[in-house]
Design a protein around this motif. Sequence first.
Motif, PDB file in Angstrom:
ATOM      1  N   SER A 187      42.341 -37.944   3.526  1.00 47.82           N
ATOM      2  CA  SER A 187      42.657 -36.748   4.313  1.00 47.82           C
ATOM      3  C   SER A 187      43.453 -35.710   3.535  1.00 47.82           C
ATOM      4  N   LYS A 188      44.132 -36.127   2.461  1.00 51.53           N
ATOM      5  CA  LYS A 188      44.905 -35.159   1.664  1.00 51.53           C
ATOM      6  C   LYS A 188      44.601 -35.262   0.179  1.00 51.53           C
TER       7      LYS A 188
ATOM      8  N   THR B 113      38.204 -32.723  10.455  1.00 53.94           N
ATOM      9  CA  THR B 113      39.226 -31.679  10.452  1.00 53.94           C
ATOM     10  C   THR B 113      38.634 -30.339  10.877  1.00 53.94           C
ATOM     11  N   GLU B 114      37.456 -30.037  10.363  1.00 58.09           N
ATOM     12  CA  GLU B 114      36.794 -28.760  10.707  1.00 58.09           C
ATOM     13  C   GLU B 114      36.463 -28.668  12.195  1.00 58.09           C
TER      14      GLU B 114
ATOM     15  N   GLN C 238      33.638 -37.757  -5.306  1.00 60.21           N
ATOM     16  CA  GLN C 238      33.103 -36.420  -5.055  1.00 60.21           C
ATOM     17  C   GLN C 238      33.162 -35.564  -6.321  1.00 60.21           C
TER      18      GLN C 238
ATOM     19  N   LYS D 283      30.805 -30.413  -3.821  1.00 63.42           N
ATOM     20  CA  LYS D 283      30.372 -30.773  -2.472  1.00 63.42           C
ATOM     21  C   LYS D 283      29.441 -31.979  -2.468  1.00 63.42           C
TER      22      LYS D 283
ATOM     23  N   LYS E 267      36.951 -34.328   6.141  1.00 61.15           N
ATOM     24  CA  LYS E 267      36.765 -32.874   6.144  1.00 61.15           C
ATOM     25  C   LYS E 267      35.992 -32.420   7.380  1.00 61.15           C
TER      26      LYS E 267
ATOM     27  N   GLY F  49      42.525 -32.921  -1.892  1.00 66.06           N
ATOM     28  CA  GLY F  49      41.190 -32.749  -1.320  1.00 66.06           C
ATOM     29  C   GLY F  49      40.957 -33.721  -0.184  1.00 66.06           C
ATOM     30  N   GLN F  50      39.833 -33.559   0.481  1.00 61.06           N
ATOM     31  CA  GLN F  50      39.493 -34.426   1.611  1.00 61.06           C
ATOM     32  C   GLN F  50      38.153 -35.111   1.364  1.00 61.06           C
TER      33      GLN F  50
END
Length: 151
Positions: A105-106, A129-130, A58, A61, A126, A120-121
Amino acid sequence: MNKILISSCFLGNKVRYDGQTKSIVDPQIATWQQQGCLTVICPEVSGGLSVPRARAEQIGKQVFDEFGVDVTAQFQLGAIHALELCQQQQIKFALLKEFSPSCGSKQIYNGDFNGTKIKGQGVTAKLLTEHGIAVYSELTLAQLIIDYNRA
Ligand code: SF4
């Protein structure tokens, strides 16, 4: 019975970018599998990417492979597929591979393809999680077992 979304590469499936797996050998995962608790997905394959495929990381975004090809759309599609599975099956827990640009995830890699990890995810982690799904990794499996048994 509560279900858990799980990274396909954890279950011995050779879906990683390098055509390999990242199997976890753990009695609780074997039990969940026998009980039919696990819903399996590889978001990157689900999003249309091949096996093997170029490494991707990444940058902000967006997601680019190591040759500079923008693969953001495939990553986003895989994330949407994962979320749809969770919504269809009322899944509240996910066990996803740490450091992956989809599943981390972290922590993820920093986008320079030099092995540096940053907070970061991944794209799928992400989005889940949202939407209120608790995402765990192989590093937090013990906590998932505790939280799953409490739920
Ligand atoms: S996208 Fe996730 S499930 Fe697929 S190979 Fe990468 S870490 Fe494993």
